[in-house]
Enzyme design. Sequence first.
Site, mmCIF file in Angstrom:
data_model
loop_
_atom_site.group_PDB
_atom_site.id
_atom_site.type_symbol
_atom_site.label_atom_id
_atom_site.label_comp_id
_atom_site.label_asym_id
_atom_site.label_seq_id
_atom_site.Cartn_x
_atom_site.Cartn_y
_atom_site.Cartn_z
ATOM 1 N N ASP A 142 0.810 -1.210 0.000
ATOM 2 C CA ASP A 142 0.000 0.000 0.000
ATOM 3 C C ASP A 142 0.851 1.273 0.000
ATOM 4 O O ASP A 142 1.893 1.340 0.653
ATOM 5 C CB ASP A 142 -0.897 -0.013 1.247
ATOM 6 C CG ASP A 142 -2.009 1.007 1.197
ATOM 7 O OD1 ASP A 142 -2.527 1.280 0.103
ATOM 8 O OD2 ASP A 142 -2.376 1.522 2.269
ATOM 9 N N HIS A 143 0.381 2.289 -0.717
ATOM 10 C CA HIS A 143 0.995 3.626 -0.740
ATOM 11 C C HIS A 143 2.491 3.576 -1.028
ATOM 12 O O HIS A 143 3.306 4.185 -0.328
ATOM 13 C CB HIS A 143 0.729 4.363 0.572
ATOM 14 C CG HIS A 143 -0.636 4.981 0.633
ATOM 15 N ND1 HIS A 143 -0.980 6.111 -0.083
ATOM 16 C CD2 HIS A 143 -1.757 4.603 1.303
ATOM 17 C CE1 HIS A 143 -2.248 6.408 0.153
ATOM 18 N NE2 HIS A 143 -2.740 5.509 0.977
ATOM 19 N N HIS A 176 -6.793 10.356 5.788
ATOM 20 C CA HIS A 176 -6.016 9.365 6.543
ATOM 21 C C HIS A 176 -5.871 9.784 8.002
ATOM 22 O O HIS A 176 -5.896 10.969 8.339
ATOM 23 C CB HIS A 176 -4.625 9.213 5.938
ATOM 24 C CG HIS A 176 -4.586 8.386 4.690
ATOM 25 N ND1 HIS A 176 -5.039 7.096 4.643
ATOM 26 C CD2 HIS A 176 -4.153 8.678 3.442
ATOM 27 C CE1 HIS A 176 -4.874 6.616 3.425
ATOM 28 N NE2 HIS A 176 -4.348 7.557 2.675
ATOM 29 N N HIS A 196 -9.978 5.359 0.609
ATOM 30 C CA HIS A 196 -8.929 5.433 1.627
ATOM 31 C C HIS A 196 -9.439 6.271 2.793
ATOM 32 O O HIS A 196 -10.407 7.024 2.673
ATOM 33 C CB HIS A 196 -7.670 6.075 1.048
ATOM 34 C CG HIS A 196 -6.910 5.184 0.120
ATOM 35 N ND1 HIS A 196 -5.537 5.227 0.006
ATOM 36 C CD2 HIS A 196 -7.313 4.218 -0.735
ATOM 37 C CE1 HIS A 196 -5.136 4.342 -0.880
ATOM 38 N NE2 HIS A 196 -6.205 3.716 -1.355
ATOM 39 N N GLY A 197 -8.794 6.141 3.945
ATOM 40 C CA GLY A 197 -9.185 6.934 5.103
ATOM 41 C C GLY A 197 -10.530 6.545 5.674
ATOM 42 O O GLY A 197 -11.234 7.377 6.265
ATOM 43 N N SER A 216 -11.388 4.858 8.241
ATOM 44 C CA SER A 216 -11.555 4.855 9.695
ATOM 45 C C SER A 216 -12.287 6.088 10.191
ATOM 46 O O SER A 216 -12.920 6.056 11.251
ATOM 47 C CB SER A 216 -10.190 4.757 10.391
ATOM 48 O OG SER A 216 -9.574 3.523 10.119
ATOM 49 N N ASN A 248 -10.390 0.695 2.528
ATOM 50 C CA ASN A 248 -9.133 0.632 3.267
ATOM 51 C C ASN A 248 -9.320 1.124 4.701
ATOM 52 O O ASN A 248 -9.851 2.218 4.917
ATOM 53 C CB ASN A 248 -8.079 1.506 2.586
ATOM 54 C CG ASN A 248 -7.517 0.875 1.332
ATOM 55 O OD1 ASN A 248 -8.098 -0.036 0.762
ATOM 56 N ND2 ASN A 248 -6.375 1.373 0.893
ATOM 57 N N THR A 265 -6.394 3.120 10.832
ATOM 58 C CA THR A 265 -6.398 3.786 12.132
ATOM 59 C C THR A 265 -7.381 3.146 13.101
ATOM 60 O O THR A 265 -7.119 3.101 14.313
ATOM 61 C CB THR A 265 -6.719 5.280 11.954
ATOM 62 O OG1 THR A 265 -5.732 5.870 11.096
ATOM 63 C CG2 THR A 265 -6.711 6.014 13.280
#
Length: 286
Positions: free
Chosen positions: A84-85, A183, A211-212, A214, A233, A236
């Site tokens: 990832d990333h 994120h 993404h992000g 959480s 994804n 956190t």
Amino acid sequence: MPLARTGELITRAAQAHSAVAAFNIITLEHIEAVVTGAEAAGTPVVLQVSENAVKFRQGRLLPLARAATAAAERASVPVALHLDHVQGDDLLRQAPDAGFSSVMYDAARLPYADNLAATRAAADWAHTQGLWIEAELGEIGGKDGKPPLDAHAPGARTAPDQARAFVAETGVDALAVAIGSSHAMTTRTAALDHDLLKRLAAALPVPLVLHGSSGVPDTGLAAAVTGGIAKVNIGTALNLALTGAVRDHLAAHPEAVDARPYLRAGREAMAREVKRLIGVVEGARR
């Protein structure tokens, strides 16, 4: 069972108008918790290793990758391994031999033309290795001398027309889109732009990734899957569960020195959160 392939899991989910949860792992406890939670939910899952996690592990990819592979092979549900990333080509090129079937190549920090060129080169190489590749595109700044806008900066959004051109020119297999999440959020207060997501889903021929996640409330996550997200994804949220359980254990047992009891508590808390979040993702249908 053998490692599953990320692309196959995501493709099947997209065809079924559903999504796959992908969890970022940092420690062995993360790996065990994600697999345990997925088994309890009875559903496939993706284990993700980020470039930052590799840096934390002293720049070594293989120890965490080998541990994830071993856990996946003993799992009763399909488990895929995703890098990832990735921003560095050196790490990208380690992916196939380390057991990864997919990679997210992150050049979204660059101006659009540079992002496109770097991502196209990464995608060309990845496809020669049989890797499924995800990229990321936010609405690009850079106008009037301003720097590029990070895809997770407040207010960042992915423009459908630009995204369609980007996917066509790079040949990527999936696209992470900027629709309001960020994120590392520790509060679940992100408000997604569901109208934009609908337009992106209509414009793009590849699966969309959030993404992000959480920082997104359960209702927002479910609505995102309904709106076209096929890969969710999460990172956190697991760290919050782990850290909270460890703090609680140590507060209740200030004399503790053995790491196993509090790490067990953290692992169990993460596994519960994995199962719960998979339920949110799996419960949504388009």
